[in-house]
Design an enzyme around this catalytic site. Sequence first.
Site, PDB file in Angstrom:
ATOM      1  CD  GLU A 172      40.097 -63.114 -25.373  1.00  0.00           C
ATOM      2  OE1 GLU A 172      40.170 -64.333 -25.224  1.00  0.00           O
ATOM      3  OE2 GLU A 172      39.214 -62.430 -24.826  1.00  0.00           O
ATOM      4  CD  GLU A 379      35.655 -61.150 -27.225  1.00  0.00           C
ATOM      5  OE1 GLU A 379      35.524 -61.868 -26.220  1.00  0.00           O
ATOM      6  OE2 GLU A 379      36.267 -61.501 -28.248  1.00  0.00           O
TER       7      GLU A 379
END
Length: 481
Positions: A172, A379
């Site tokens: 991320e 995720e």
Amino acid sequence: GSPDYRDVGLRFPDGFLIGSATASYQIEGAYDEDGRGASIWDTFSHTPGKVWNGDTGDVADDHYHRWEADLDLMQRLGLESYRFSIAWPRIQPTGRGPALEAGLAFYSRLVDGLLARGITPIATLYHWDLPQALEDEGGWTVRSTALAFADYARLVGEALGDRVAVWTTLNEPWCSAYLGYGSGAHAPGRTSPEAALRAVHHLNLAHGLAIEALREVVTNDPQYSVTLNLHVLRAEEGSGESGADAVRQIDAIANRAFTGPLLHGAYPADLFADTASITDWGFVQEGDLARIRQPLHVLGVNYYSTTLVRRWDGSSPRSMNDGHKDVGGSPWPGADDVEFLPQAGPYTEMGWNIDPSGLEELLMALHEEFPAQPLMITENGAAFADEVVLDDGTPRVHDPLRVDYLRRHFTAAHRALERGVDLRGYQVWSLLDNFEWGYGYSKRFGIVRVDYDTQERIPKDSSLWLARLITTRSIPSTEGL
Ligand code: PNW
């Protein structure tokens, strides 16, 4: 109407990797052991007022000492894969120089332990714990950090590059750049739009350089990847052209600032135009884009929620329900005239709306834009306020909301598979309750409960549900959990 995403019995193909994920700073603890240097998250969490309740990762889940029992737990759950991250300051305490043997040895044991248990290791090189010494030189706002990252990747690749199945460079980068240097909600807690945009580019560059470095040293035939938290954007109903343009702008800064260079080999022109008053992007040097765009065996996708926007006309106070902790700065450089609107529930404990259709939509959109690109959900999961109950003296955590969240998102992923998306696996966030960044230990994402007083692990119903999904390869009903 839209599906309710609760289907049971849907089968996942063999080879579709189902497992769970963690990150080093969130679980390891042992912050000053075996020569580990300080990371920006040590500094940040030790600064009063930055993390709820003054929580730090000093001890966390004590996984650094309990790794072997944690591996046994993964084996009991039958996980096919485990996505973990490597703490840069355990390998290079100041971010430069030779590798610390003790640091490499820890991850080497972990990888061996996974392989011995038949669990596929998915290793992330950077899940936000930048060595503080590098931050002191400018952190991700300077190019030298990307170069240092490549050296670090090479050291790790030399040590583990005969056994790791999947390498992920960054987790991320959106969060690293915009929450770390823009809003200040994450370490290092800076609040400069220009710094955030410089960080975007140096993170992208770090990704490319790291893959080049890994390729030179690994000896098995691993897969390369990067994990993005792409935003699923929706315009307010009836907001017309101005709403569509707000979506376009946020899509540029949140999504295409990464997918552009990583997968197309260029930054989008509208991103430059939207941020022209902040920077001329002069830090993008000749040759950078060619090195950033690397073939990826899988693109990692993290998905939790959706985002609703419209153009702000200034007539009433600006709505900023973007799901991020408001600490003063903005994570949206150049988008001060965009509003983020509250969304329909239900919500998780993070206040994030639950919408599995966003996951299907995201996977389909990626598939359409990059038809040949395999994807993996790296995720997905949910924080809820779990409670421990005693069933005949045995501690249990009944977490039906988390089971329902997972069932509906696995169903959404299955629908994407059926619609032709090349989806390779699904890693549930998170194996263990852990240090949830700015929220400390107050938010529990684990499928396994951690008692922070005793470090006892209690598998929640959601972990038993996941275990059954893996054994049967089909989405289970919740009967008899
Ligand atoms: C991801 N946001 O973080 C991270 O990769 C995990 O380490 C983290 O624990 C998990 O999601 C749950 O939060 C995010 O503010 C942190 O939008 C913040 C945001 C998104 C993802």
